[in-house]
Motif scaffolding. Structure first.
Motif, mmCIF file in Angstrom:
data_model
loop_
_atom_site.group_PDB
_atom_site.id
_atom_site.type_symbol
_atom_site.label_atom_id
_atom_site.label_comp_id
_atom_site.label_asym_id
_atom_site.label_seq_id
_atom_site.Cartn_x
_atom_site.Cartn_y
_atom_site.Cartn_z
ATOM 1 N N ASP A 167 0.826 -1.207 0.000
ATOM 2 C CA ASP A 167 0.000 0.000 0.000
ATOM 3 C C ASP A 167 0.864 1.262 0.000
ATOM 4 N N GLU A 168 1.934 1.253 0.790
ATOM 5 C CA GLU A 168 2.820 2.408 0.843
ATOM 6 C C GLU A 168 3.519 2.621 -0.499
ATOM 7 N N ALA A 169 3.973 1.529 -1.100
ATOM 8 C CA ALA A 169 4.645 1.635 -2.401
ATOM 9 C C ALA A 169 3.695 2.146 -3.473
ATOM 10 N N ASP A 170 2.443 1.741 -3.411
ATOM 11 C CA ASP A 170 1.451 2.183 -4.386
ATOM 12 C C ASP A 170 1.151 3.668 -4.215
ATOM 13 N N ARG A 171 0.921 4.097 -2.982
ATOM 14 C CA ARG A 171 0.609 5.503 -2.730
ATOM 15 C C ARG A 171 1.786 6.394 -3.122
ATOM 16 N N TRP A 172 2.991 5.968 -2.758
ATOM 17 C CA TRP A 172 4.168 6.784 -3.043
ATOM 18 C C TRP A 172 4.403 6.895 -4.543
ATOM 19 N N ALA A 173 4.281 5.784 -5.285
ATOM 20 C CA ALA A 173 4.497 5.805 -6.732
ATOM 21 C C ALA A 173 3.445 6.654 -7.434
ATOM 22 N N ALA A 174 2.203 6.587 -6.974
ATOM 23 C CA ALA A 174 1.148 7.410 -7.573
ATOM 24 C C ALA A 174 1.449 8.892 -7.357
ATOM 25 N N ALA A 175 1.882 9.244 -6.156
ATOM 26 C CA ALA A 175 2.205 10.637 -5.862
ATOM 27 C C ALA A 175 3.402 11.108 -6.678
ATOM 28 N N ALA A 176 4.316 10.164 -7.008
ATOM 29 C CA ALA A 176 5.505 10.513 -7.782
ATOM 30 C C ALA A 176 5.215 10.625 -9.275
ATOM 31 N N GLY A 177 4.006 10.217 -9.693
ATOM 32 C CA GLY A 177 3.615 10.371 -11.088
ATOM 33 C C GLY A 177 3.796 9.145 -11.953
ATOM 34 N N LEU A 178 3.981 7.975 -11.351
ATOM 35 C CA LEU A 178 4.126 6.759 -12.153
ATOM 36 C C LEU A 178 2.761 6.371 -12.726
ATOM 37 N N PRO A 179 2.654 6.193 -14.063
ATOM 38 C CA PRO A 179 1.364 5.856 -14.680
ATOM 39 C C PRO A 179 0.801 4.544 -14.131
ATOM 40 N N PRO A 180 -0.521 4.384 -14.127
ATOM 41 C CA PRO A 180 -1.143 3.183 -13.560
ATOM 42 C C PRO A 180 -0.609 1.883 -14.133
ATOM 43 N N VAL A 181 -0.399 1.818 -15.469
ATOM 44 C CA VAL A 181 0.064 0.567 -16.054
ATOM 45 C C VAL A 181 1.453 0.204 -15.551
ATOM 46 N N ARG A 182 2.297 1.202 -15.322
ATOM 47 C CA ARG A 182 3.631 0.939 -14.795
ATOM 48 C C ARG A 182 3.582 0.663 -13.290
ATOM 49 N N ARG A 183 2.589 1.212 -12.597
ATOM 50 C CA ARG A 183 2.469 0.931 -11.156
ATOM 51 C C ARG A 183 2.180 -0.541 -10.921
ATOM 52 N N THR A 184 1.475 -1.167 -11.854
ATOM 53 C CA THR A 184 1.221 -2.609 -11.722
ATOM 54 C C THR A 184 2.544 -3.370 -11.711
ATOM 55 N N ASP A 185 3.440 -3.015 -12.635
ATOM 56 C CA ASP A 185 4.757 -3.656 -12.671
ATOM 57 C C ASP A 185 5.572 -3.308 -11.432
#
Length: 319
Positions: A211-229
């Motif tokens: 959950d922390e990695a997901d929230r942090w990556a989203a805030a950093a601007g990583l696109p959803p498709v790349r957040r899955t990876d």
């Protein structure tokens, strides 16, 4: 044209593993050295893979115009963006080449001008691992090196290739080193990040880490498709820490140069340097599945064995 080395041992006979480095400075030298290798392989009816940076593909395709369809062409800029993916690709091609009567001949150019130092260092590790993965197999792998590359990169090529040369002659490398020694030398200290989010974890905290990695990556601007990876790679790494790295570890995350970096530290040990470098058998209980997945979805994976345990750095571009 240059003679690149031993040709096929003949139908029904095993030809030796051959792994030369070719040093070139011009397009003509490239075409002479690599073209001779490819044409010789085609003349002996070998299975041929050419995996080189895209701008080199068209040069070679024009050279073997009539036999183009008998070669598998791969843009190394794409397939080898993460050097940790390359060995798996080469092994799968060699496996598909057939029995002892069909030798695989491969051109693999894993380092080119413009590679980052971190990528070049992991590609050097890859070159050393080729010698472990293919020893005793009837495979020839020619690795071209542009003489415009940094001196350190060219020096390492002499350590990772048993044979070296230019479009004129090949010779045994007097600086060739044991692959395990090269891999140990690749475990250089990684630079400390200027700032990082730190998340300790244990067996009961893996969901929180995700959950922390997901929230942090989203805030950093990583696109959803790349957040899955991103989450897949971090999930595999942290799960490995719990199972094989002492039951706990530390995740650090930061942004640098247009990419996200996740570092996982634990008390584990990577006993086999080839772990994760071959597509795992889905029927096997273990065998590097997690590390293989990390290599497939990340733009770069840096692995370091340190006194305290194991360090993994997972890189993923924002675009």
């Amino acid at each position: 044209m240059t003679t690149y080395g031993p040709t096929s041992a003949g139908p029904g006979q095993q030809a030796a593993f051959y792994h030369p480095a070719l040093f070139y400075g011009t397009d003509d030298e490239y075409l002479d050295g690599v073209g001779a290798f490819v044409q010789d392989a085609l003349d002996h009816e070998h299975s041929v893979l050419v995996a080189v940076p895209g701008q080199r593909l068209s040069l070679l395709q024009d050279l073997v115009e009539g036999n183009r369809k008998h070669v598998r062409w791969v843009d190394m800029h794409q397939a080898g963006r993460n050097p940790g993916r390359i060995l798996s690709m080469l092994q799968e091609f060699a496996d598909q080449a057939g029995d002892a009567r069909t030798k695989a001949s491969i051109v693999g150019e894993p380092i080119w001008v413009g590679r980052t130092p971190a990528e070049a260092w992991e590609a050097t590790r890859h070159e050393a691992l080729i010698n472990l993965a293919f020893t005793g197999r009837p495979v020839s792998i020619l690795c071209p090196y542009d003489t415009a590359l940094p001196e350190e990169v060219l020096a390492q090529a002499y350590r990772t290739h048993p044979v070296v040369g230019d479009p004129g002659a090949y010779r045994a490398s007097s600086r060739y080193a044991d692959p395990h020694e090269v891999c140990r030398d690749c475990d250089t200290p990684l630079p400390e990040p200027p700032d990082a989010v730190v998340v300790p974890f244990g067996e009961q905290g893996l969901a929180f880490v995700r959950d922390e990695a997901d929230r942090w990556a989203a805030a950093a601007g990583l696109p959803p498709v790349r957040r899955t990876d991103w989450l897949l790679a971090i999930g595999e790494a942290t799960s490995n820490s719990v199972r094989h790295g002492g039951g706990r570890g530390t995740l650090r995350m930061w942004c640098a140069d247009g990419e996200l970096v996740a570092e996982i530290r634990d008390q584990g040990l990577l006993a086999d340097p080839l772990t994760g470098r071959r597509r795992p058998d889905p029927r096997a209980a273990s065998g590097g599945r997690g590390v293989w997945i990390m290599h497939q979805v990340c733009d770069l994976v840096e692995i370091r064995a340190v006194e305290q345990g194991l360090v993994l750095r997972l890189h993923m571009g924002l675009e």
